[in-house]
Design a protein around this motif. Structure first.
Motif, PDB file in Angstrom:
ATOM      1  N   LYS A  80      34.965  29.143  26.709  1.00 28.39           N
ATOM      2  CA  LYS A  80      36.157  28.754  25.955  1.00 28.39           C
ATOM      3  C   LYS A  80      35.777  28.062  24.654  1.00 28.39           C
ATOM      4  N   GLU A  81      34.750  27.206  24.709  1.00 29.23           N
ATOM      5  CA  GLU A  81      34.308  26.526  23.491  1.00 29.23           C
ATOM      6  C   GLU A  81      33.715  27.510  22.497  1.00 29.23           C
ATOM      7  N   GLY A  82      32.995  28.519  22.993  1.00 29.94           N
ATOM      8  CA  GLY A  82      32.379  29.509  22.103  1.00 29.94           C
ATOM      9  C   GLY A  82      33.227  30.735  21.873  1.00 29.94           C
ATOM     10  N   ARG A  83      34.510  30.704  22.328  1.00 25.77           N
ATOM     11  CA  ARG A  83      35.439  31.822  22.152  1.00 25.77           C
ATOM     12  C   ARG A  83      34.879  33.112  22.735  1.00 25.77           C
ATOM     13  N   GLN A  84      34.316  32.987  23.943  1.00 26.28           N
ATOM     14  CA  GLN A  84      33.793  34.133  24.666  1.00 26.28           C
ATOM     15  C   GLN A  84      34.747  34.486  25.804  1.00 26.28           C
ATOM     16  N   THR A  85      34.512  35.629  26.430  1.00 28.79           N
ATOM     17  CA  THR A  85      35.348  36.074  27.533  1.00 28.79           C
ATOM     18  C   THR A  85      35.015  35.283  28.799  1.00 28.79           C
ATOM     19  N   ALA A  86      36.008  34.653  29.390  1.00 30.26           N
ATOM     20  CA  ALA A  86      35.802  33.850  30.598  1.00 30.26           C
ATOM     21  C   ALA A  86      35.773  34.756  31.830  1.00 30.26           C
ATOM     22  N   ILE A  87      35.291  34.205  32.928  1.00 29.36           N
ATOM     23  CA  ILE A  87      35.217  34.929  34.197  1.00 29.36           C
ATOM     24  C   ILE A  87      36.510  34.693  34.971  1.00 29.36           C
ATOM     25  N   GLU A  88      37.126  35.758  35.413  1.00 26.93           N
ATOM     26  CA  GLU A  88      38.386  35.657  36.157  1.00 26.93           C
ATOM     27  C   GLU A  88      38.087  35.526  37.644  1.00 26.93           C
ATOM     28  N   MET A  89      38.695  34.526  38.260  1.00 26.73           N
ATOM     29  CA  MET A  89      38.542  34.310  39.693  1.00 26.73           C
ATOM     30  C   MET A  89      39.595  35.130  40.439  1.00 26.73           C
ATOM     31  N   LEU A  90      39.141  35.993  41.343  1.00 28.33           N
ATOM     32  CA  LEU A  90      40.025  36.864  42.092  1.00 28.33           C
ATOM     33  C   LEU A  90      40.454  36.206  43.404  1.00 28.33           C
ATOM     34  N   ASP A  91      41.517  36.760  44.007  1.00 22.48           N
ATOM     35  CA  ASP A  91      41.975  36.282  45.313  1.00 22.48           C
ATOM     36  C   ASP A  91      41.197  36.980  46.424  1.00 22.48           C
ATOM     37  N   MET A  92      41.293  36.410  47.617  1.00 21.13           N
ATOM     38  CA  MET A  92      40.621  36.985  48.769  1.00 21.13           C
ATOM     39  C   MET A  92      41.244  38.331  49.127  1.00 21.13           C
ATOM     40  N   ASP A  93      40.402  39.322  49.406  1.00 26.07           N
ATOM     41  CA  ASP A  93      40.849  40.665  49.762  1.00 26.07           C
ATOM     42  C   ASP A  93      40.613  40.885  51.260  1.00 26.07           C
ATOM     43  N   PRO A  94      41.681  40.857  52.081  1.00 30.08           N
ATOM     44  CA  PRO A  94      41.480  41.025  53.544  1.00 30.08           C
ATOM     45  C   PRO A  94      40.871  42.378  53.907  1.00 30.08           C
ATOM     46  N   ALA A  95      41.106  43.411  53.079  1.00 31.86           N
ATOM     47  CA  ALA A  95      40.613  44.745  53.412  1.00 31.86           C
ATOM     48  C   ALA A  95      39.091  44.815  53.381  1.00 31.86           C
ATOM     49  N   THR A  96      38.466  44.016  52.538  1.00 32.70           N
ATOM     50  CA  THR A  96      37.003  44.058  52.395  1.00 32.70           C
ATOM     51  C   THR A  96      36.313  42.889  53.087  1.00 32.70           C
ATOM     52  N   LEU A  97      37.063  42.085  53.837  1.00 35.73           N
ATOM     53  CA  LEU A  97      36.471  40.897  54.454  1.00 35.73           C
ATOM     54  C   LEU A  97      35.441  41.278  55.520  1.00 35.73           C
ATOM     55  N   ASP A  98      35.699  42.355  56.253  1.00 41.65           N
ATOM     56  CA  ASP A  98      34.769  42.762  57.304  1.00 41.65           C
ATOM     57  C   ASP A  98      33.466  43.344  56.743  1.00 41.65           C
ATOM     58  N   LYS A  99      33.466  43.701  55.450  1.00 42.23           N
ATOM     59  CA  LYS A  99      32.278  44.286  54.836  1.00 42.23           C
ATOM     60  C   LYS A  99      31.385  43.237  54.174  1.00 42.23           C
ATOM     61  N   VAL A 100      31.749  41.969  54.333  1.00 37.80           N
ATOM     62  CA  VAL A 100      30.992  40.896  53.673  1.00 37.80           C
ATOM     63  C   VAL A 100      29.572  40.805  54.216  1.00 37.80           C
ATOM     64  N   GLY A 101      29.427  40.982  55.525  1.00 34.41           N
ATOM     65  CA  GLY A 101      28.107  40.876  56.142  1.00 34.41           C
ATOM     66  C   GLY A 101      28.076  39.776  57.183  1.00 34.41           C
ATOM     67  N   THR A 102      26.959  39.694  57.878  1.00 35.31           N
ATOM     68  CA  THR A 102      26.797  38.677  58.915  1.00 35.31           C
ATOM     69  C   THR A 102      26.412  37.337  58.290  1.00 35.31           C
ATOM     70  N   MET A 103      26.466  36.299  59.103  1.00 34.75           N
ATOM     71  CA  MET A 103      26.117  34.962  58.618  1.00 34.75           C
ATOM     72  C   MET A 103      24.641  34.883  58.234  1.00 34.75           C
ATOM     73  N   ASP A 104      23.781  35.573  58.975  1.00 33.92           N
ATOM     74  CA  ASP A 104      22.353  35.569  58.625  1.00 33.92           C
ATOM     75  C   ASP A 104      22.125  36.209  57.259  1.00 33.92           C
ATOM     76  N   GLU A 105      22.794  37.332  57.014  1.00 39.36           N
ATOM     77  CA  GLU A 105      22.655  38.003  55.719  1.00 39.36           C
ATOM     78  C   GLU A 105      23.207  37.142  54.590  1.00 39.36           C
ATOM     79  N   LEU A 106      24.365  36.512  54.838  1.00 43.57           N
ATOM     80  CA  LEU A 106      24.961  35.666  53.805  1.00 43.57           C
ATOM     81  C   LEU A 106      24.098  34.446  53.517  1.00 43.57           C
ATOM     82  N   GLU A 107      23.515  33.854  54.558  1.00 47.75           N
ATOM     83  CA  GLU A 107      22.679  32.671  54.353  1.00 47.75           C
ATOM     84  C   GLU A 107      21.474  33.000  53.479  1.00 47.75           C
ATOM     85  N   THR A 108      20.834  34.143  53.742  1.00 49.95           N
ATOM     86  CA  THR A 108      19.696  34.562  52.924  1.00 49.95           C
ATOM     87  C   THR A 108      20.122  34.845  51.490  1.00 49.95           C
ATOM     88  N   LYS A 109      21.265  35.511  51.347  1.00 51.36           N
ATOM     89  CA  LYS A 109      21.755  35.847  50.009  1.00 51.36           C
ATOM     90  C   LYS A 109      22.130  34.594  49.224  1.00 51.36           C
TER      91      LYS A 109
END
Length: 398
Positions: A80-109
């Protein structure tokens, strides 16, 4: 509206859930949201319960997710200070929630991402700090060239450097200070040195980013002439106390010109490196921001599941968890279906057992709401919840 007039009739039930099916079963029960479990271990410390390590693990993962969110917010602030494009925060998508991965995979990532983002941000901050310092050095050199180019300046007169046929060597300090601190800085210097100095200063016309805070600030550039090492040490301490940035400045015009060329070349190179690093950081944080809501939802659910399982008793002989909870009488079929779905998901061979427990304890209050009445009920609940089977005050607010 009838189901909202008084609380639903509740009953106490007891569950026997196999250990391998417990996680998926609690997940299915959590989706329908019709069971309030009782804590069967009220005298057990929170750090001595069966699934405390899983809860701690989820807490650590949530800490990393909050760190990612802060990095995205900081990036948007800088954009915003440099008049650049900001990152838009999206809402949670229930359809893709099961594709997130396991807790072990998420912890490593998460661990790899935290390290990568931290290193990238630290490197970028160091480059920005160096760039801001070079901008101030540039201002110091320009001002020093003006001051030392004044032939009428008393310090440049050779007679001022002569005392009893010997030359007197004067030292100098060059730096930059915030404009709102300069008046007090000048007074303190004069009093501490008893007037044994000569200072020239000038306001920098454009706003300058402070190398330490990164904020745009109005600043003054100054040069101080003095005599003696003790006086120099005293002046440097005063400069440090006022957060004035001191930079070296050569005495001869040739050396100043050479240093100016080096500074200009370094600024050009740093600008290219900073822009390239900005693009890399932007791409990485945009990828993280796309998945952040789903990651947060996944880890929060896992933490809630294990936190709920800490309410249960563990039967070592039968390798099962024993739970007690309240649910509406008319919803018992939904609870049994959730138990079957949890067993099928986990692949457990032994089904979960549900027993109705007679009790004289007062059940909790449960009002059946929909998307329209939920808002009114939440407002009333913020002031207090009606007792079991008592008239619901939220009805009169609709």
């Amino acid at each position: 509206m009838g189901e909202l007039w008084r609380s639903e009739e509740m009953q106490l039930m007891q569950l026997f859930v196999q250990m391998e099916a417990a996680h998926d079963t609690i997940d299915e029960l959590g989706k329908i949201g019709l069971v309030q479990f009782r804590d069967l271990n009220p005298n057990v410390n929170a750090f001595q319960r069966n699934f405390v390590n899983e809860v701690k693990r989820a807490d650590e993962m949530l800490r990393r997710l909050r760190s990612f969110e802060r990095h995205v917010e900081q990036f948007n602030k800088e954009a915003k200070e440099g008049r650049q494009t900001a990152i838009e925060m999206l809402d949670m998508d229930p359809a893709t929630l099961d594709k997130v991965g396991t807790m072990d995979e998420l912890e490593t990532k998460f661990e790899a991402l935290e390290k990568q983002i931290s290193e990238m941000t630290t490197h970028q901050d160091n480059l920005n700090r160096t760039f801001k310092q070079l901008i101030e050095v540039q201002q110091v050199l320009l001002f020093a060239e003006v001051i030392r180019g004044r032939k009428s300046l008393a310090l440049e007169d050779d007679s001022m450097f002569m005392e009893e046929n010997r030359f007197i060597k004067f030292g100098s300090l060059n730096g930059v200070i915030a404009r709102d601190r300069f008046a007090a800085f000048e007074k303190i210097l004069f009093r501490a040195t008893r007037g044994n100095l000569f200072m020239e200063h000038e306001e920098i016309k454009s706003l300058v980013k402070d190398p330490q805070t990164g904020k745009l600030t109005q600043k003054n550039v100054f040069v101080i002439f003095f005599q003696g090492e003790r006086l120099e040490a005293k002046i440097r301490k005063i400069c440090d106390s006022f957060s004035a940035n001191i930079y070296p400045c050569p005495e001869t015009p040739q050396e100043r010109g050479s240093l100016m060329d080096q500074v200009n070349n370094k600024l050009t190179e740093l600008k290219m490196i900073i822009d390239r690093g900005w693009d890399q950081r932007s791409g990485l944080l945009r990828d993280v921001a796309k998945q952040l809501p789903n990651w947060t939802e996944k880890v929060t659910r896992e933490k809630s599941i294990y936190h709920t399982m800490n309410f249960f008793n563990y039967d070592l002989g039968r390798r099962c968890l024993i739970a007690e909870g309240w649910c509406p009488i008319k919803c018992i079929d939904k609870v049994q279906k959730a138990l079957r779905d949890g067993r099928e998901r986990s692949g457990a061979l032994i089904p979960s057992v549900l027993n109705i427990v007679p009790t004289t304890d007062t059940p909790p209050t449960h009002f059946e709401t929909n998307n329209w009445t939920r808002g009114f009920q939440s407002i009333v609940n913020s002031y207090g919840t009606a007792r079991y089977r008592e008239v619901n005050p939220a009805v009169f607010t609709i």
